[in-house]
Design an enzyme around this catalytic site. Structure first.
Site, mmCIF file in Angstrom:
data_model
loop_
_atom_site.group_PDB
_atom_site.id
_atom_site.type_symbol
_atom_site.label_atom_id
_atom_site.label_comp_id
_atom_site.label_asym_id
_atom_site.label_seq_id
_atom_site.Cartn_x
_atom_site.Cartn_y
_atom_site.Cartn_z
ATOM 1 N N HIS A 12 3.317 -19.469 36.640
ATOM 2 C CA HIS A 12 1.867 -19.317 36.509
ATOM 3 C C HIS A 12 1.431 -17.961 35.971
ATOM 4 O O HIS A 12 0.240 -17.679 35.942
ATOM 5 C CB HIS A 12 1.173 -19.507 37.858
ATOM 6 N N LYS A 68 -14.489 -15.536 38.771
ATOM 7 C CA LYS A 68 -13.031 -15.591 38.874
ATOM 8 C C LYS A 68 -12.595 -14.330 39.599
ATOM 9 O O LYS A 68 -13.418 -13.439 39.832
ATOM 10 C CB LYS A 68 -12.384 -15.660 37.485
ATOM 11 N N ARG A 69 -11.294 -14.213 39.954
ATOM 12 C CA ARG A 69 -10.841 -12.968 40.570
ATOM 13 C C ARG A 69 -11.128 -11.791 39.649
ATOM 14 O O ARG A 69 -11.160 -11.947 38.421
ATOM 15 C CB ARG A 69 -9.340 -13.036 40.858
ATOM 16 N N LYS A 91 -8.814 -9.909 32.921
ATOM 17 C CA LYS A 91 -9.871 -10.923 32.786
ATOM 18 C C LYS A 91 -11.119 -10.326 32.135
ATOM 19 O O LYS A 91 -12.037 -11.028 31.734
ATOM 20 C CB LYS A 91 -10.209 -11.542 34.143
ATOM 21 N N THR A 104 -8.621 -22.344 34.938
ATOM 22 C CA THR A 104 -9.070 -23.687 35.275
ATOM 23 C C THR A 104 -10.591 -23.698 35.441
ATOM 24 O O THR A 104 -11.219 -24.748 35.301
ATOM 25 C CB THR A 104 -8.400 -24.177 36.583
ATOM 26 N N LYS A 143 -13.770 -26.464 34.480
ATOM 27 C CA LYS A 143 -14.848 -26.882 35.391
ATOM 28 C C LYS A 143 -16.210 -26.711 34.718
ATOM 29 O O LYS A 143 -17.085 -27.580 34.814
ATOM 30 C CB LYS A 143 -14.787 -26.066 36.692
HETATM 31 C C1 26V Z 1 0.770 -13.674 42.713
HETATM 32 C C2 26V Z 1 1.148 -12.803 43.680
HETATM 33 C C3 26V Z 1 2.015 -11.713 43.303
HETATM 34 C C4 26V Z 1 2.205 -10.711 44.348
HETATM 35 C C5 26V Z 1 2.203 -11.233 45.733
HETATM 36 C C6 26V Z 1 1.044 -12.105 46.051
HETATM 37 C C7 26V Z 1 0.686 -13.019 44.974
HETATM 38 C C8 26V Z 1 -0.120 -14.095 45.241
HETATM 39 C C9 26V Z 1 -0.475 -14.948 44.250
HETATM 40 C C10 26V Z 1 -0.032 -14.730 42.990
HETATM 41 C C11 26V Z 1 -0.452 -15.707 41.981
HETATM 42 C C12 26V Z 1 -0.488 -15.166 40.626
HETATM 43 C C13 26V Z 1 -0.386 -16.231 39.661
HETATM 44 C C14 26V Z 1 -1.657 -16.985 39.434
HETATM 45 O O1 26V Z 1 -2.538 -17.119 40.242
HETATM 46 N N1 26V Z 1 -1.741 -17.510 38.263
HETATM 47 C C15 26V Z 1 -2.876 -18.289 37.834
HETATM 48 O O2 26V Z 1 -2.502 -19.651 37.948
HETATM 49 C C16 26V Z 1 -3.534 -20.522 37.533
HETATM 50 C C17 26V Z 1 -3.056 -21.916 37.796
HETATM 51 O O3 26V Z 1 -1.970 -22.204 36.975
HETATM 52 C C18 26V Z 1 -3.853 -20.274 36.074
HETATM 53 O O4 26V Z 1 -4.912 -21.112 35.697
HETATM 54 C C19 26V Z 1 -4.244 -18.820 35.846
HETATM 55 O O5 26V Z 1 -4.419 -18.571 34.479
HETATM 56 C C20 26V Z 1 -3.171 -17.918 36.395
HETATM 57 O O6 26V Z 1 -3.568 -16.560 36.328
#
Ligand code: 26V
Length: 810
Positions: free
Chosen positions: A355, A543-544, A549, A651, A655
């Site tokens: 992701h 978004k975050r 972003k 995503t 929406k």
């Molecule tokens: C990453 C990490 C890394 C450090 C520890 C904690 C933690 C928690 C969550 C994440 C997730 C990062 C990846 C993520 O959220 N990617 C997003 O995934 C979406 C669904 O596929 C996508 O639409 C977004 O573009 C993408 O940024």
């Protein structure tokens, strides 16, 4: 389900009196809500049990989606919609003098995720069940979800999220299905008559107690399960001797340390920090989930060698990638298989979705920490690594750079993405462009080694939550005009295109949007006492908060517009309201500084009489699923302006499109596919392409000063960040200034600025032509069906999981 109004009323009144010994007139709102929830739970329970029995009886292949995060949002309205009893319930309650919408607002919004990744998992759960696929979720029951955001004097403050303060209606605790997860200690491999066996000493054993949440499909038949594990101290561990001696502190410390594992969700999805507690969380739910799956499998009485014919396990990002080691452990140590058979089963069972390609988010555990925490898993991973290196060196002879780039343990770290890739039969990206970047750049060596494993699965969203639930009137219109075939196949939304020249339909679209905007107007007035104009363009970026972003680019354009209006108050523009909603990771200083800037700019602009309400800026506090359901249906412009190549998919973009907004975007993530669908005339694209970004990064040729020197508007904006225009404290925005001057504008905000301003002007011109604008909205809605998560899930089912839809009774 079949339910008449009278039957419902009878059931409801009975439930209320049996549970709370009150009549509908005496009961508090809270009790009215709880009684409704409990009744709906009863309605679901029977199908839930039937679904499970059917899967077992028919030995259906079942998929388990392992994810650290499930961002479900409120569930009651979804259940009512999927049971197809929402109208009956609403009418029945009205007869009893109760307003359904008021009750719906009382449900806590479980925020068990950070953002896109967790919400995708929730959409996938909905699609799996609605299409009738046997697919379940597995994760952690965090006592505290993502923090609640408060804005105080423009700064983000984080408050503890306490979604379990009141009982959560939808979960069922299953103590009898508790499993034990082991941490730490020393492992010795000893020779026994049964072969080599690991002998553990000094480990810590923890109970993983499951809580099940029903995932009800809209087919009114399938009820899958989301199983979340909670960490508890095993009863045997309570040292009665110690307690008798009055040594309570030791006991309390131990209990605290164990429960810490499922206490709180990590709120930082932007940078990996290698924290021990996080590693424990990952192993905890993966081990618990896999043990449970194996136990269930045993009941089928099939050979263990056929495991992957009956079970598929999906790894949502690298967070559950330790499953590769744990499944090997269970097959080797518990099932007594030889290495090659265990490995064959593991790879056939597991599949991995990537992701993100952001280097700072990659999970790489310090070797020593990993060894101390999960010693047996490390042994196994070392052996996987050794064999992998052997295989690769045979193929590439002595090309050490290739081996170094791909091996799992390197430089004193355990690289989880490498582990996931080597241990899975399928590796997918989440949008076409993202998958191409993985294949051609990020994971190129792996792609050359295992080309058949790589595939794309573009993300999707469930139209049931994001249209039917969030924007019921628009949903009704689409179905009415595009035909009932849309109900089960969102690709048929395309029929809506027929109405492109139908003024009645265009007017209705306009009215629906206006009503949705009025709801937001009332909300903003009530919550922030800000007056906004429902006739203004609602320009939304939710978004975050993250550098890539580029909320900063959005703010810079707002400041630019402000400067223009100050110079020329007569400037003829369509009034515009800029909305932001964003949480920043608590330790992400730049992100927090951008939040402060947005609020400071809002404060100045909203209170400047020269601006004559032509622009307003609103920061929506505590953005999450519930706020999304309010703001997305009201959006006119969807801001998807990430630095090209950085947003894996996005995503939110889908929406907004489904709710009839026009996308303002870079060619990044799924924006590219939205562009391909709607064509040049129905989206506004600007900025660097991902190839250009990657080239600039590679050559290191970008110098923000070249841009700045030739653009006086930008110079002015940057000066205003420290001259008192937006804050008396001239140091206030130092993190942002350092991001530009110190770090050299890594996300190309200055580089893309002029193109963005031009694109925003184009939006203004397009909006002035009302009919043309509405036609663009219609085209977007018509094409949005392509991005339903039903489509994504069908492809996962066919290409990766090899499962079929299950129809009971067949
Ligand atoms: C990453 C990490 C890394 C450090 C520890 C904690 C933690 C928690 C969550 C994440 C997730 C990062 C990846 C993520 O959220 N990617 C997003 O995934 C979406 C669904 O596929 C996508 O639409 C977004 O573009 C993408 O940024």
């Amino acid at each position: 389900m079949n339910l008449t109004k009278n039957q419902f009323k009878e059931d409801y009144v009975k439930r209320l009196t049996l549970t709370f010994a009150q009549t509908t007139t005496e009961a508090s709102l809270e009790h009215k809500y709880l009684a409704l929830g409990k009744l709906i739970r009863d309605y679901i329970s029977e199908s839930w049990a039937e679904t499970n029995n059917y899967y077992t009886k028919k030995k259906c292949k079942q998929i388990y989606y392992f994810s650290m995060e499930f961002l479900l949002g409120r569930l009651l309205n979804s259940y009512l919609l999927n049971l197809n009893i929402r109208d009956v319930v609403k009418d029945g309650l009205r007869d009893l003098g109760i307003d359904l919408d008021t009750l719906l607002e009382l449900e806590p919004d479980p925020a068990l995720g950070n953002g896109g990744l967790g919400r995708l998992a929730a959409c996938f759960m909905d699609s799996l069940a609605s299409l009738g696929f046997p697919g379940h979720g597995c994760g952690i029951r965090f006592k505290h979800g993502l923090f609640n955001q408060k804005i105080i004097n423009g700064y983000q403050k984080e408050l503890l999220n306490n979604w379990l303060k009141e009982d959560f209606l939808w979960e069922i605790k299953k103590p009898e299905k508790t499993v034990t997860v082991r941490f730490g200690g020393v492992v010795n491999l000893v020779n026994t008559p049964n072969g080599i066996e690991p002998v553990y000493s000094g480990c810590e054993e923890i109970d993983a107690v499951p809580y099940d949440i029903p995932i009800l499909g809209s087919n009114m038949e399938t009820v899958n399960t989301l199983r979340l594990f909670s960490a508890e101290l095993p009863e045997e561990e309570i040292d009665l001797n110690g307690l008798q001696k009055g040594d309570y502190q030791k006991f309390i410390d131990k209990k605290f340390a164990v429960e810490a594992i499922s206490q709180i969700l990590y709120p930082d999805d932007s940078s990996f920090q290698g924290k021990l507690l996080r590693l424990k969380q990952e192993y905890f739910f993966v081990s618990a989930g896999l043990q449970t799956i194996l136990k269930r499998y045993k009941k089928l009485k099939e050979s263990i060698h056929k495991f992957s014919d009956f079970v598929g396990i999906h790894i949502n990002d690298t967070h559950p990638a330790i499953a590769v080691g744990e499944l090997m452990r269970l097959l080797l140590d518990e099932e007594g298989l030889d290495w090659d058979s265990a490995w064959d089963i593991t790879v056939k069972t597991l599949a991995y979705t990537n992701h993100t390609i952001l280097a700072e988010a990659m999970e790489k555990w310090p070797y020593d920490m990993f060894k101390k925490t999960v010693p047996r898993i490390l042994m196994i991973i070392e052996e996987i690594d050794r064999r992998f290196c052997e295989e690769v060196s045979k193929k590439y002879e002595e090309d050490y750079s290739k081996i170094d780039s791909m091996r799992i343990i390197y430089n004193g770290e355990v690289r989880m993405a490498n582990l996931a890739i080597i241990g899975s039969h399928s590796i997918n990206g989440v949008a076409k462009i993202h998958t191409e970047i993985l294949k051609n750049r990020e994971l190129h060596d792996f792609y050359l080694l295992y080309p058949e494993r790589f595939n794309n699965k573009t993300n999707g969203i469930t139209h049931r939550r994001w249209l039917k639930n969030a924007n019921p009137e628009l949903y009704k219109l689409v179905i009415e005009k595009s035909g009932p075939e849309c109900l089960n196949d969102t690709n048929k939304f395309i029929n809506f295109l027929k109405y492109i020249n139908d003024d009645n339909v265009l007017q209705t679209l306009d009215k629906i949007k206006f009503k949705n905007k009025e709801k937001v107007v009332a909300f903003v007035k009530n919550k922030y006492n800000i007056d906004i104009n429902p006739f203004s363009i609602f320009d939304v970026q939710v978004k975050r908060l993250h550098g890539y972003k580029r909320q900063l680019l959005n703010v810079f354009n707002i400041i630019y517009l402000y400067n223009q209006l100050k110079q020329n108050p007569e400037l003829d523009i369509v009034p515009r309201t800029f909305f932001f909603g964003a949480k920043a990771a608590p330790s992400y200083y730049l992100a927090k500084n951008i939040i402060k800037l947005i609020n400071s700019v809002a404060n100045v602009i909203n209170n400047d009489p020269d601006i004559r309400n032509k622009i307003k800026v609103v920061f929506l506090e505590n953005y999450g699923v519930s706020i999304a359901e309010l703001i997305i249906p009201a959006g006119d412009v969807s801001e998807q302006i990430s630095t090209a190549s950085k947003e894996a998919s996005g995503t939110g973009n889908m929406k907004f499109m489904m709710n009839g907004a026009v996308t303002l975007a870079t060619l990044d993530g799924a924006n590219v596919e939205i562009y391909d669908e709607v064509g040049d005339n129905n989206i506004v694209i600007f900025g660097l392409t991902s190839q250009e970004v990657m080239d600039l990064e590679k050559n290191r040729t970008y110098n923000f000063r070249d841009i700045l020197n030739s653009n006086p508007d930008l110079q002015k904006i940057l000066t205003q960040l420290s001259d008192g225009t937006f804050s008396e404290n001239k140091e206030e925005f130092k993190d942002i200034l350092n991001h530009i001057y110190g770090e050299g504008d890594p996300y190309f905000v200055l580089k893309d600025f002029s193109a963005y301003v031009e694109a925003q002007n184009k939006i203004n011109t397009l909006y002035e032509n009302r009919r043309g604008w509405l036609q663009m909205c219609l085209v977007n809605i018509a094409h949005s069906g392509k991005f339903s998560s039903d489509n994504s899930i069908r492809k996962y089912a066919e290409d990766i999981w090899h499962i079929k839809e299950v129809k009971r009774g067949e």
